[in-house]
Each structure stands twice: as structure tokens, then as C-alpha cells.
Scaffold this motif. Structure first.
Motif, PDB file in Angstrom:
ATOM      1  N   GLY A  29       0.808  -1.216   0.000  1.00 61.62           N
ATOM      2  CA  GLY A  29       0.000   0.000   0.000  1.00 61.62           C
ATOM      3  C   GLY A  29       0.836   1.259   0.000  1.00 61.62           C
ATOM      4  N   GLY A  30       2.035   1.188  -0.574  1.00 66.40           N
ATOM      5  CA  GLY A  30       2.907   2.357  -0.625  1.00 66.40           C
ATOM      6  C   GLY A  30       3.708   2.590   0.632  1.00 66.40           C
ATOM      7  N   LEU A  31       3.630   1.684   1.616  1.00 64.46           N
ATOM      8  CA  LEU A  31       4.355   1.832   2.876  1.00 64.46           C
ATOM      9  C   LEU A  31       5.399   0.745   3.033  1.00 64.46           C
ATOM     10  CD1 LEU A  31       1.448   2.663   5.378  1.00 64.46           C
ATOM     11  CD2 LEU A  31       2.921   4.257   4.160  1.00 64.46           C
ATOM     12  N   ARG A  32       6.577   1.131   3.480  1.00 72.81           N
ATOM     13  CA  ARG A  32       7.628   0.171   3.812  1.00 72.81           C
ATOM     14  C   ARG A  32       7.457  -0.266   5.265  1.00 72.81           C
ATOM     15  NH1 ARG A  32      10.261   4.451   1.522  1.00 72.81           N
ATOM     16  NH2 ARG A  32      11.119   5.003   3.565  1.00 72.81           N
ATOM     17  N   PHE A  33       8.257  -1.249   5.680  1.00 75.69           N
ATOM     18  CA  PHE A  33       8.122  -1.795   7.032  1.00 75.69           C
ATOM     19  C   PHE A  33       8.340  -0.726   8.097  1.00 75.69           C
ATOM     20  CE2 PHE A  33      10.165  -3.887  10.749  1.00 75.69           C
ATOM     21  CZ  PHE A  33       9.038  -4.540  11.215  1.00 75.69           C
ATOM     22  N   THR A  34       9.353   0.126   7.913  1.00 74.80           N
ATOM     23  CA  THR A  34       9.613   1.164   8.911  1.00 74.80           C
ATOM     24  C   THR A  34       8.438   2.138   9.016  1.00 74.80           C
ATOM     25  OG1 THR A  34      10.783   2.462   7.231  1.00 74.80           O
ATOM     26  CG2 THR A  34      12.111   1.022   8.650  1.00 74.80           C
ATOM     27  N   GLU A  35       7.759   2.374   7.898  1.00 73.54           N
ATOM     28  CA  GLU A  35       6.625   3.291   7.901  1.00 73.54           C
ATOM     29  C   GLU A  35       5.386   2.649   8.526  1.00 73.54           C
ATOM     30  OE1 GLU A  35       7.857   5.846   3.906  1.00 73.54           O
ATOM     31  OE2 GLU A  35       6.652   4.025   3.723  1.00 73.54           O
ATOM     32  N   ILE A  36       5.202   1.353   8.284  1.00 79.07           N
ATOM     33  CA  ILE A  36       4.057   0.677   8.886  1.00 79.07           C
ATOM     34  C   ILE A  36       4.257   0.514  10.390  1.00 79.07           C
ATOM     35  CG2 ILE A  36       4.750  -1.750   8.731  1.00 79.07           C
ATOM     36  CD1 ILE A  36       1.303  -0.259   7.836  1.00 79.07           C
ATOM     37  N   LEU A  37       5.519   0.527  10.838  1.00 82.89           N
ATOM     38  CA  LEU A  37       5.773   0.512  12.278  1.00 82.89           C
ATOM     39  C   LEU A  37       5.145   1.725  12.954  1.00 82.89           C
ATOM     40  CD1 LEU A  37       9.484  -0.648  12.813  1.00 82.89           C
ATOM     41  CD2 LEU A  37       7.411  -1.757  13.646  1.00 82.89           C
ATOM     42  N   LEU A  38       5.193   2.857  12.273  1.00 81.90           N
ATOM     43  CA  LEU A  38       4.592   4.077  12.816  1.00 81.90           C
ATOM     44  C   LEU A  38       3.076   3.946  12.892  1.00 81.90           C
ATOM     45  CD1 LEU A  38       5.045   6.936  13.824  1.00 81.90           C
ATOM     46  CD2 LEU A  38       5.005   7.727  11.449  1.00 81.90           C
ATOM     47  N   VAL A  39       2.476   3.399  11.838  1.00 78.44           N
ATOM     48  CA  VAL A  39       1.024   3.174  11.836  1.00 78.44           C
ATOM     49  C   VAL A  39       0.638   2.210  12.957  1.00 78.44           C
ATOM     50  CG1 VAL A  39      -0.937   2.319  10.497  1.00 78.44           C
ATOM     51  CG2 VAL A  39       0.891   3.597   9.352  1.00 78.44           C
ATOM     52  N   PHE A  40       1.348   1.085  13.037  1.00 73.77           N
ATOM     53  CA  PHE A  40       1.067   0.075  14.058  1.00 73.77           C
ATOM     54  C   PHE A  40       1.261   0.647  15.458  1.00 73.77           C
ATOM     55  CE2 PHE A  40       2.272  -3.251  16.996  1.00 73.77           C
ATOM     56  CZ  PHE A  40       1.377  -4.271  16.727  1.00 73.77           C
ATOM     57  N   GLY A  41       2.361   1.388  15.651  1.00 78.41           N
ATOM     58  CA  GLY A  41       2.644   1.930  16.975  1.00 78.41           C
ATOM     59  C   GLY A  41       1.585   2.902  17.445  1.00 78.41           C
TER      60      GLY A  41
END
Length: 273
Positions: free
Chosen positions: A61-73
């Protein structure tokens, strides 16, 4: 001064109940540590699911793992804190079926406030640590242009996200006055909504965006604030400026929650005992 004193006196019974609940949980140390360990394990497993998913793809969805960490957090921390303070509202169906809810009516305090302050799940603190760790990692590993706007967005997202998830528990509790034994149905948008909030909304279909993006505003707890912090372009139906509308999402959630609660309380006719 008199008003402040009166406010403290009104809150004294609630503080006493919460303090006694906290002491009772901590007094049985072995059980308490096991509860903390179990809650921590659940958080680790859920974060592990995200890692496994992104271990097989470069981005989603246009997000890398480091970016999804922010969403998840963002989503997981807000949810864990809301679950700790409001999660026990899902016991309402048990009170209704057993007829013990009537006891709450005998006390000269608001019914909802009694229910919310009747317990506190300290074991959820362990799970909140996982969300906090993911959030800190997401903030450190991503290139965020820090300034007053970014700091304001982060604070706004955390406060609004907590209140949005808290409203979900009250919303579900209000519906139980009509459903009685419909906890599984309400869990679909409370716990299912938490799972949706920790995923990139950019991969949602339009019906899912309508349901978990706006009616149950889960996208406002993690994805949209992350879009603002990371300066991403957003997605269809969810432009970046919506990230600043997280307080509106929280107000909408609480408005619907209190409306359902009011309807439910007026609908309730007692345990019949």
C-alpha cells in the motif's frame, strides 16, 4: 477553590474503587506477572505478524516496514491504553443476563461512569509497551521533518486515538442493551477495528474504507496521522489533510457511543428478579 474541592470529593469514590482494583491485581504477584507476560506475548505476536508480512514484500500500500511501524505503533498504543481503562465495558452483557446491573442503579452516580471506573486492567500495560516500542522505532527510523506541526500532529493523534478507541468500547456496550448476547457482533468492529487500524488503509477496498475509515474511524488512529508525519500523498478518499481531523473522528465516535448508550439505558427495564 470550593468548586475544585467539590470536584475532588465527587471523584473520591471512583478513585477509591480504581485503587482497590489495582491493589487487588498487584497483590497476587504470580498471577499478575503471568497476566503481564500473556499480554506482552499477544502484543509481540501481533507485531510479529506485521514483520512476517513485510518480510515477504518490499512495501504494501505504498508503505515500507519502517513506515508501517509508525502506523502500528500509533494504533496499538492508543488501543492498549483504551482497552486498559475502558475494555471491561464488554462485561456489560454478563451483568445484564445475571441481573447484577440493577445494583449500579442503587448508587447515586452516573451508570456509565460507574461501569468505566468499576475496574482497570493493569495487565494491558505490557501490551502498551509493544505499541510504544513500535511507535518509537517508527519515529526514529523514518525521516520525519520535526517541527511544531509534526509534534502537534503526534500529540493530537495519540490523544484523539485513545478517545476514539475508548468510544468504541462504550459504543459496543450501549448496543448490548438491545443485543444481550451479541458480544461477538460488536467485537467485529471493536477488536476487528483495532486490527484494521494497524494496517495501511491504502490497501482497503472502498466498502472497507467506508466502514473502518469513516463510520468506525479507525484510519484516523494510525494511518492518516502517519501520512501527515511521513509527508505521504495519501490515498483515494483519504487525502493527507484528513489527518488533522482526528479530533473530529473522536468526537463523532463519542457522539455515536453516547447516543447508543442513552438509547440502551432507556430501553433497559431491569433484570426481572
Amino acid at each position: 477553590m470550593a468548586e475544585a474541592l467539590s470536584l475532588r470529593q465527587r471523584w473520591r469514590p471512583y478513585r477509591a474503587v480504581l485503587a482497590s482494583r489495582a491493589r487487588s491485581q498487584a497483590s497476587y504477584r504470580s498471577n499478575f506477572l503471568l497476566d503481564l507476560g500473556g499480554s506482552l506475548l499477544v502484543g509481540i505476536i501481533e507485531l510479529g505478524e506485521v514483520w512476517v508480512l513485510f518480510h515477504n514484500v518490499v512495501e504494501l500500500g505504498g508503505l515500507r516496514f519502517t513506515e508501517i511501524l509508525l502506523v502500528f505503533g500509533l494504533a496499538d498504543l492508543c488501543y492498549s491504553l483504551a482497552d486498559m481503562t475502558f475494555g471491561h465495558c464488554d462485561r456489560l452483557p454478563t451483568y445484564i443476563r445475571a441481573g447484577t446491573l440493577d445494583v449500579f442503579y442503587l448508587r447515586p452516580q452516573p451508570l456509565l461512569l460507574q461501569l468505566v471506573t468499576s475496574d482497570i486492567s493493569l495487565r494491558r500495560l505490557a501490551r502498551a509497551l509493544i505499541g510504544l516500542a513500535a511507535l518509537v522505532a517508527g519515529l526514529v527510523l523514518n525521516d520525519i521533518s520535526w517541527g511544531p506541526a509534526a509534534v502537534g500532529m503526534l500529540v493530537l493523534a495519540l490523544v484523539s486515538g485513545f478517545f476514539t478507541f475508548s468510544a468504541m468500547f462504550v459504543w459496543a456496550a450501549g448496543l448490548q442493551f438491545f443485543l444481550i448476547d451479541g458480544a461477538e457482533m460488536t467485537n467485529a468492529f471493536v477488536y476487528g477495528g483495532r486490527y484494521a487500524a494497524s494496517q495501511p488503509a491504502s490497501v482497503w477496498t472502498r466498502p472497507v474504507k467506508a466502514v473502518f475509515g469513516f463510520f468506525f474511524p479507525m484510519a484516523f488512529t494510525g494511518f492518516l496521522p502517519a501520512v501527515v508525519l511521513l509527508d505521504l500523498p495519501g490515498t483515494e478518499w483519504m487525502p493527507p489533510w484528513l489527518g488533522w481531523c482526528t479530533p473530529v473522528a473522536a468526537l463523532w465516535s463519542w457522539g455515536m457511543a453516547l447516543l447508543c448508550w442513552r438509547w440502551g439505558v432507556h430501553h433497559y427495564r431491569g433484570g426481572g428478579g
